[in-house]
Design a protein around this motif. Structure first.
Motif, short mmCIF file in Angstrom:
data_model
loop_
_atom_site.label_atom_id
_atom_site.label_comp_id
_atom_site.label_asym_id
_atom_site.label_seq_id
_atom_site.Cartn_x
_atom_site.Cartn_y
_atom_site.Cartn_z
N THR A 90 -1.45 -17.10 -3.65
CA THR A 90 -2.87 -16.76 -3.36
C THR A 90 -3.06 -16.66 -1.86
N ALA A 91 -2.28 -17.23 -1.05
CA ALA A 91 -2.58 -17.34 0.50
C ALA A 91 -2.55 -15.98 0.85
N THR A 92 -3.70 -15.54 1.81
CA THR A 92 -3.82 -14.36 2.16
C THR A 92 -3.89 -14.42 3.83
N ASP A 93 -3.37 -13.35 4.44
CA ASP A 93 -3.40 -13.10 5.98
C ASP A 93 -3.50 -11.83 6.28
N LEU A 94 -4.72 -11.39 6.37
CA LEU A 94 -4.84 -9.71 6.90
C LEU A 94 -4.02 -9.07 8.10
N ALA A 95 -3.73 -10.34 8.71
CA ALA A 95 -2.88 -9.75 9.75
C ALA A 95 -1.46 -8.98 9.68
N ILE A 96 -0.84 -9.70 8.51
CA ILE A 96 0.40 -9.30 8.21
C ILE A 96 0.46 -8.62 6.99
N ARG A 97 -0.57 -7.89 6.60
CA ARG A 97 -0.63 -6.99 5.15
C ARG A 97 0.48 -5.81 5.51
N HIS A 135 9.28 -12.68 4.98
CA HIS A 135 8.77 -12.46 3.97
C HIS A 135 9.81 -11.61 3.12
N TRP A 136 10.82 -12.23 2.18
CA TRP A 136 11.73 -11.61 1.45
C TRP A 136 11.38 -10.29 0.77
N PHE A 137 10.29 -10.17 0.21
CA PHE A 137 9.90 -8.91 -0.52
C PHE A 137 8.79 -8.42 0.11
N GLY A 138 8.48 -8.83 1.36
CA GLY A 138 7.25 -8.25 2.05
C GLY A 138 5.91 -8.75 1.81
N THR A 139 4.99 -8.07 2.13
CA THR A 139 3.49 -8.61 1.79
C THR A 139 2.66 -7.50 1.13
N ASP A 140 1.65 -7.85 0.53
CA ASP A 140 0.99 -6.66 -0.22
C ASP A 140 -0.39 -6.18 0.60
N GLU A 141 -1.34 -5.84 0.03
CA GLU A 141 -2.64 -5.26 0.70
C GLU A 141 -3.56 -6.28 1.15
N LEU A 142 -3.34 -7.67 0.81
CA LEU A 142 -4.35 -8.81 1.05
C LEU A 142 -3.25 -9.65 2.24
N GLY A 143 -1.97 -9.36 2.45
CA GLY A 143 -1.07 -10.09 3.21
C GLY A 143 -0.58 -11.28 2.53
N ARG A 144 -0.54 -11.25 1.38
CA ARG A 144 0.16 -12.25 0.57
C ARG A 144 1.53 -11.92 0.35
N ASP A 145 2.34 -13.36 0.33
CA ASP A 145 4.02 -13.16 0.48
C ASP A 145 4.03 -12.73 -0.91
N ALA A 167 0.21 -1.96 -7.85
CA ALA A 167 0.83 -1.31 -6.71
C ALA A 167 0.67 0.06 -6.94
N GLN A 168 0.03 0.72 -7.92
CA GLN A 168 -0.12 2.12 -8.38
C GLN A 168 -0.44 2.81 -7.05
N GLY A 169 -1.63 2.37 -6.33
CA GLY A 169 -2.23 3.06 -5.08
C GLY A 169 -1.45 2.63 -4.11
N SER A 170 -0.27 2.21 -3.96
CA SER A 170 0.28 2.06 -2.66
C SER A 170 1.84 2.67 -2.74
N LEU A 171 1.91 3.21 -3.82
CA LEU A 171 3.63 3.88 -3.81
C LEU A 171 4.07 4.86 -2.88
#
Length: 290
Positions: A54-61, A69-79, A248-252
């Motif tokens: 649940t930890a967010t960091d918009l700087a790394i979204r 970040h082995w699987f990258g980050t999502d739209e909120l910068g979560r691992d 993830a639908q909106g970020s394919l």
């Protein structure tokens, strides 16, 4: 001079053991078991790992997979690795608990219908036919709409509407077992029905039950994924592999890995359970033939 008598019983037991374990020594079975063990171990140990889904960091979204970040980050910068691990924990929990509920209901109904026979069998099987005639996804979606979405609702709904195939299998096995000599003799000498079912029918029907339970896990995981993808399953802040697919639908196009990773894990998990079920089925068949 005394000749050594070969231990025929030990040889037969060893030969039976070889037959029964042969299915589990294939490459596909070993890979399936190894994958399931790894996924289950990581899911169980998730609270002990330095992961915060649940930890967010918009700087790394929207960062792609990397060493940090082995699987990258999502739209909120979560691992995303953390979210996938905790999502797998939820998906496996739903699969196992829903399978347990469906198996218990199916076994009870199948045993009663198969052993009692007559009108009770007809009544229970017509009820099973009625539920089976309705598309299972429709049943689950309607029930999910009337109940508050969440983890326990999903487990209850899937377990309550996926027991019919298990009931059919157990009933068919019970119909065969109740005509066996040892069961008929137990009835003849006056053993109570409950004891006959528990001591004689259940043990011989257990291989069928185990195989049906293995298949039920795959069904439960797929159903949960489908419901979460439709927004009727696991709700934020919790996440499952299905809900990760939905989000993830909106970020394919910009971040396809967000959908690819949980999709592949669902595919591999269901495939592994199916392979394990096939190995169990072959083991039971070879054991019976031996």
């Amino acid at each position: 001079m005394t000749a050594t008598t070969p231990n025929v019983a030990a040889a037969i037991d060893a030969n039976t053991l070889v037959h029964r374990t042969r299915s589990f020594r294939s490459v596909t079975s070993l890979l399936a078991i190894a994958f399931l063990v790894i996924v289950a171990a990581v899911s169980l140990l998730a609270p002990l790992l330095p992961l915060d889904p649940t930890a967010t960091d918009l700087a790394i979204r929207w960062q792609p997979p990397s060493a940090a970040h082995w699987f990258g980050t999502d739209e909120l910068g979560r691992d995303y690795f953390s979210r996938v691990v905790y999502g797998g924990r939820i998906s496996l929990t739903v699969g196992i608990l829903a399978m347990t509920a469906a198996t218990v209901i199916g076994v009870v109904v199948g045993l009663i219908a198969g052993y009692a026979g007559g009108r009770i069998d007809d009544l229970l099987m017509r009820f099973v036919d009625f539920l089976s005639s309705i598309p299972w996804m429709v049943l689950v979606i309607v029930a999910s709409v009337f109940l508050k979405p969440g983890l326990w609702t999903i487990i209850f709904v899937i377990g309550a509407f996926s027991w019919m195939p298990t009931a059919r299998l157990v009933r068919a096995e019970t119909l065969s077992l109740r005509e066996r000599a040892f069961v008929r003799y137990a009835r003849y000498v006056g053993v109570r029905r409950e004891l006959v079912v528990w001591r004689h029918v259940m043990p011989d029907a257990s291989p069928t039950i185990i195989v049906a339970a293995t298949a039920s896990i795959s069904t439960a995981i797929l159903t949960e994924s489908a419901l979460s993808f439709l927004g009727l399953g696991i709700q934020p802040p919790m996440a499952s592999w299905g809900s990760l697919l939905e989000s993830a639908q909106g970020s394919l196009q910009t971040a396809p890995y967000l959908a690819l990773i949980p999709g592949i894990l669902i595919l591999l998990t269901v495939l592994s359970f199916n392979v394990l079920g096939d190995a169990l089925r072959q083991t039971v068949s070879e054991g019976g033939a031996s």
